[in-house]
Design a protein around this motif. Structure first.
Motif, PDB file in Angstrom:
ATOM      1  N   ARG A 122       6.604  90.346  93.090  1.00  0.00           N
ATOM      2  CA  ARG A 122       6.916  91.778  92.968  1.00  0.00           C
ATOM      3  C   ARG A 122       5.771  92.546  93.621  1.00  0.00           C
ATOM      4  O   ARG A 122       4.600  92.259  93.381  1.00  0.00           O
ATOM      5  CB  ARG A 122       7.082  92.177  91.506  1.00  0.00           C
ATOM      6  N   GLU A 148       8.354  99.882  93.813  1.00  0.00           N
ATOM      7  CA  GLU A 148       8.163  98.511  93.346  1.00  0.00           C
ATOM      8  C   GLU A 148       9.426  97.737  93.699  1.00  0.00           C
ATOM      9  O   GLU A 148      10.535  98.226  93.483  1.00  0.00           O
ATOM     10  CB  GLU A 148       7.887  98.467  91.841  1.00  0.00           C
ATOM     11  N   LEU A 149       9.240  96.548  94.278  1.00  0.00           N
ATOM     12  CA  LEU A 149      10.396  95.762  94.720  1.00  0.00           C
ATOM     13  C   LEU A 149      10.014  94.283  94.780  1.00  0.00           C
ATOM     14  O   LEU A 149       8.839  93.931  94.832  1.00  0.00           O
ATOM     15  CB  LEU A 149      10.889  96.259  96.084  1.00  0.00           C
ATOM     16  N   GLU A 150      11.048  93.464  94.759  1.00  0.00           N
ATOM     17  CA  GLU A 150      10.839  92.029  94.903  1.00  0.00           C
ATOM     18  C   GLU A 150      11.184  91.611  96.317  1.00  0.00           C
ATOM     19  O   GLU A 150      12.183  92.062  96.872  1.00  0.00           O
ATOM     20  CB  GLU A 150      11.708  91.258  93.909  1.00  0.00           C
ATOM     21  N   VAL A 151      10.345  90.773  96.901  1.00  0.00           N
ATOM     22  CA  VAL A 151      10.580  90.306  98.261  1.00  0.00           C
ATOM     23  C   VAL A 151      10.630  88.781  98.245  1.00  0.00           C
ATOM     24  O   VAL A 151       9.779  88.134  97.637  1.00  0.00           O
ATOM     25  CB  VAL A 151       9.467  90.775  99.223  1.00  0.00           C
TER      26      VAL A 151
END
Lengths: 87, 87
Positions: A3, A44-47
């Motif tokens: 994250r 905020e993000l998931e890669v």
């Protein structure tokens, strides 16, 4: 999947009217001693990537879509579950 | 004076339409593998306080003015000159 938190602000040499407005409003609301307020975006993000690939993909998505590189700059960092702003 | 970064997001149980829109737009722009996007505010400011007093004043200003505690949550941290998003 890691994250990632991305912080975007107007470059320092660009006037930030929103930050200025907050800074000027604070004393009237009883909050003294706050200076040089800058306001931008927090993402905020998931890669689905790690290491060098993560860095490369984040730069692509930030430079190409999430920010305006002419007037904005950004930082990013991998965060843990306990560092989420929406925890 | 310490420089503080504040990150504000909608609470996790609140729908974030802006984050959803970005998440859905990314694949069409060639950015695959990005999930659970949340978008909020990032603030950087200087506060004329340290230690416990700093924490107390930040909580006051965040809870009382910068965020809506009903639907938003936030984190804050002291940052160095090299951690500024507008560096």
């Amino acid at each position: 999947m890691p994250r990632v938190a991305i912080d975007v602000l107007l470059k320092r040499e660009i006037l930030d009217p929103q930050g200025r407005a907050v800074e000027e409003a604070l004393p009237g609301l009883g909050f003294e001693g706050v200076r040089d307020v800058r306001i931008g975006k927090h993402l905020e993000l998931e890669v689905d990537a790690e290491g060098d690939e993560l860095a490369e993909r984040l730069e692509e998505v930030c430079d190409g879509f999430l920010t305006n590189p002419v007037i904005e700059s950004y930082t990013w960092r991998v965060i843990g579950e306990d560092e989420r702003a929406d925890a």
